[in-house]
Design an enzyme around this catalytic site. Sequence first.
Site, PDB file in Angstrom:
ATOM      1  N   HIS A  62      -5.240  10.929   8.033  1.00 14.62           N
ATOM      2  CA  HIS A  62      -5.705   9.851   8.897  1.00 14.62           C
ATOM      3  C   HIS A  62      -6.746  10.350   9.909  1.00 14.62           C
ATOM      4  O   HIS A  62      -7.584  11.193   9.606  1.00 14.62           O
ATOM      5  CB  HIS A  62      -4.534   9.164   9.608  1.00 14.62           C
ATOM      6  N   SER A  68       1.109   5.634  -1.442  1.00 16.19           N
ATOM      7  CA  SER A  68       0.306   6.778  -1.840  1.00 16.19           C
ATOM      8  C   SER A  68       0.153   6.800  -3.355  1.00 16.19           C
ATOM      9  O   SER A  68       1.094   6.469  -4.095  1.00 16.19           O
ATOM     10  CB  SER A  68       0.969   8.073  -1.376  1.00 16.19           C
ATOM     11  N   LYS A  99       0.872  -1.174   0.000  1.00 17.58           N
ATOM     12  CA  LYS A  99       0.000   0.000   0.000  1.00 17.58           C
ATOM     13  C   LYS A  99       0.909   1.225   0.000  1.00 17.58           C
ATOM     14  O   LYS A  99       1.740   1.400   0.894  1.00 17.58           O
ATOM     15  CB  LYS A  99      -0.873  -0.016   1.255  1.00 17.58           C
ATOM     16  N   THR A 148      -0.245  12.083  -1.549  1.00 19.94           N
ATOM     17  CA  THR A 148      -1.367  12.821  -2.117  1.00 19.94           C
ATOM     18  C   THR A 148      -1.627  14.083  -1.318  1.00 19.94           C
ATOM     19  O   THR A 148      -1.903  15.148  -1.886  1.00 19.94           O
ATOM     20  CB  THR A 148      -2.629  11.948  -2.123  1.00 19.94           C
ATOM     21  N   ALA A 149      -1.538  13.985  -0.002  1.00 21.76           N
ATOM     22  CA  ALA A 149      -1.759  15.157   0.850  1.00 21.76           C
ATOM     23  C   ALA A 149      -0.825  16.290   0.451  1.00 21.76           C
ATOM     24  O   ALA A 149      -1.241  17.453   0.338  1.00 21.76           O
ATOM     25  CB  ALA A 149      -1.561  14.782   2.314  1.00 21.76           C
TER      26      ALA A 149
END
Length: 277
Positions: free
Chosen positions: A152, A55, A53, A108-109
Amino acid sequence: MKIAFSPCPNDTFVFHALVHGIVPGAPKIDVTYADIDKTNYWAANLEGPEIMKISYAALPWVLEHYRLIPCGGALGRGCGPLVLTKEAGLASSDISRKTVAVPSDRSTAYILFRLWAKQNVPGGVGEIRILPFDEIMPAVQNGEVDAGLVIHEARFTYQTYGLAMLQDLGEWWEKDTGLPIPLGAIIAERSLDHQQLAEWVRTSVGYAWKHPNASKAYVMNHAQEMSESVAESHIDLYVNEFTRNLGEDGYSAVESLLGRAAEEGLVPEFDLRRLRV
């Protein structure tokens, strides 16, 4: 089969059945729990397990060796990162040339923040300071940085630190593009059977939804002292139909995000068609 994903509730909820041998025909799973800022670089440096997993923002660095699996990830609406400040009522211009803490520069943030800042922060921001995501709100609270970019469960807890939301970047992105927000992607080495892997992941997602209490102990064991109600909110927000199938809206969102990021030099130039093949 080796896999790495975060200990966050959405990941443990999604992969519970696969990890615990409940998915018919799936091999035994060897899990490494690691935050996404670590797996982003493991994938880029070919150091991690065969499935990870990461981003969506990290895909341009890894698509030569890994393929995007169109399920199991985190993508949706109303689930974007937040820009927080200590003082309420500030305008976006108030963080011009100021210090901002971010959880990663390959997320992404971070891309959303930089794209938003280009439109809304005259003169741009100042120093970007990378901190573990659980240290960002205390740093803003203590005045070590002027603003913080949080992800989160911080969406649900930032008020307890006495902080104010300057901008919901997901809200900005959805208004600007009409598309959902691509957050976390599942990737697998290109040598693997991606169709079979996707079927196993979708079966795991389906089991999680059909038996929501089955994974509760597993989820809470890895929830990093999070309350059960916050963990449930986390799952409700990040696990949705895009988790089962990325679909055209999902692919369009990823292509828009990474296309814009490449134009701004935030990610390497790459062939967007590789997201689908």
